[in-house]
Design a protein around this motif. Structure first.
Motif, PDB file in Angstrom:
ATOM      1  N   ASP A  37       0.861  -1.178   0.000  1.00 12.09           N
ATOM      2  CA  ASP A  37       0.000   0.000   0.000  1.00 12.09           C
ATOM      3  C   ASP A  37       0.900   1.232   0.000  1.00 12.09           C
ATOM      4  O   ASP A  37       1.749   1.385   0.886  1.00 12.09           O
ATOM      5  CB  ASP A  37      -0.907   0.013   1.233  1.00 12.09           C
ATOM      6  N   TRP A  76       4.826   4.957   2.466  1.00 14.52           N
ATOM      7  CA  TRP A  76       5.427   6.265   2.741  1.00 14.52           C
ATOM      8  C   TRP A  76       5.553   6.511   4.235  1.00 14.52           C
ATOM      9  O   TRP A  76       6.522   7.131   4.690  1.00 14.52           O
ATOM     10  CB  TRP A  76       4.600   7.373   2.092  1.00 14.52           C
ATOM     11  N   GLN A  77       4.599   6.031   5.015  1.00 17.50           N
ATOM     12  CA  GLN A  77       4.703   6.153   6.457  1.00 17.50           C
ATOM     13  C   GLN A  77       5.895   5.365   7.003  1.00 17.50           C
ATOM     14  O   GLN A  77       6.624   5.827   7.886  1.00 17.50           O
ATOM     15  CB  GLN A  77       3.410   5.672   7.125  1.00 17.50           C
ATOM     16  N   ASN A 110       0.442   4.427   0.579  1.00 15.94           N
ATOM     17  CA  ASN A 110       0.343   5.350   1.715  1.00 15.94           C
ATOM     18  C   ASN A 110       1.037   4.764   2.949  1.00 15.94           C
ATOM     19  O   ASN A 110       1.776   5.467   3.660  1.00 15.94           O
ATOM     20  CB  ASN A 110      -1.127   5.643   2.029  1.00 15.94           C
ATOM     21  N   ARG A 111       0.803   3.496   3.179  1.00 14.68           N
ATOM     22  CA  ARG A 111       1.451   2.842   4.317  1.00 14.68           C
ATOM     23  C   ARG A 111       2.966   2.773   4.104  1.00 14.68           C
ATOM     24  O   ARG A 111       3.750   2.930   5.037  1.00 14.68           O
ATOM     25  CB  ARG A 111       0.860   1.448   4.489  1.00 14.68           C
TER      26      ARG A 111
END
Length: 270
Positions: A6, A11-12, A8-9
């Motif tokens: 994922d 990038w975190q 977004n995950r």
């Protein structure tokens, strides 16, 4: 995790990786900036002073040293994929991070194999700029950057390989050390280097004796089949082969990375 990857995950996870390593990053950049500047200043402001008529050769020598140091440190950082999982507590934190193995692995690869080498190159370029400024202030007659020599352009004894080949060769070398960094727990850079040297010696010896067994005349007849191959075709084939082996090394590294456990073997991640 429902999703293998994922964005977004991911990038975190990447931001978390950089933030947890920010002190090490800052220290490393400053240390290598000072080291690169010291190496270059030593070649320009000691008995090798350019103002005494020795020309730009000593500047090139200093940049070659910087280039060798950059190559070594690039491989060293490529071995650091499990650098955040050395202790039991660190492994617990890495395993409990709310992300998939793929996201964790890609984040570590980007940090170790891309971010840190880029920062080291930036430190070398900054050191070169400072050295040239100091030379200008000191009134040196011959001020050169020498950056081409830092990248190994001093070797000119054969046909130039393509950019594709150079990139493929660099990625292959980095992938070897990345694989060694995931496989070895204790001193991964040292043991990966020793392993690569040992395998190279063994393969070189085997190929030598294989050539002796086949015979010089048979080898000459075999290579005559490739007489019509152009250098560009050979370059392309070799680049593709290196790319395939690079992908294989990264895939093996990921397979080993997925096997990370809280209690690990002392030496190997198997």
């Amino acid at each position: 995790m429902k999703k293998t990857f994922d964005i977004n995950r991911f990038w975190q996870v990447l931001k978390w990786t950089v933030l947890t390593e920010k002190k090490s990053i800052f220290t490393a950049v400053l240390a290598f900036l000072a080291a690169f500047l010291a190496i270059q200043l030593f070649s320009c402001f000691t008995i090798f002073d350019l103002g005494r008529g020795l020309g730009p050769a000593v500047t090139y020598a200093g940049m070659v040293v910087c280039g060798v140091l950059l190559s070594i440190m690039t491989c060293y950082y490529a071995c650091g994929i499990l650098g955040n999982a050395k202790t039991t507590q660190q492994r617990c934190t890495a395993l409990m991070l709310p992300a998939s193995n793929m996201e964790k692995f890609v984040a570590r690869v980007l940090y170790c194999c891309i971010l840190m080498p880029v920062l080291l190159y930036a430190a070398c370029y900054a050191a070169t700029g400072l050295r040239m400024l100091l030379e200008w202030v000191a009134g040196h007659d011959f001020i050169v950057s020498g950056l081409s020599f830092m990248n190994g352009d001093f070797v000119d004894n054969g046909p130039d390989m393509s950019t594709f080949f150079n990139i493929a060769m660099t990625c292959w070398n980095i992938s070897l050390f990345a694989l060694g960094g995931v496989f070895f727990h204790q001193r991964p850079f040292v043991w990966t280097t020793v392993t690569i040297v040992a395998v190279t010696i063994v393969l070189g010896t085997l190929f030598f004796y294989l050539g002796v067994m086949i015979g010089e005349d048979n080898l000459r007849n075999f290579f005559k089949n490739f007489k019509g191959m152009t250098f560009e075709t050979f370059d392309l084939i070799l680049s593709i082969v290196l790319t395939v082996f690079t992908v294989l090394n990264i895939w093996l590294s990921y397979r080993l990375f997925k096997g990370l456990q809280v209690v690990q073997h002392k030496w190997f991640n198997v």
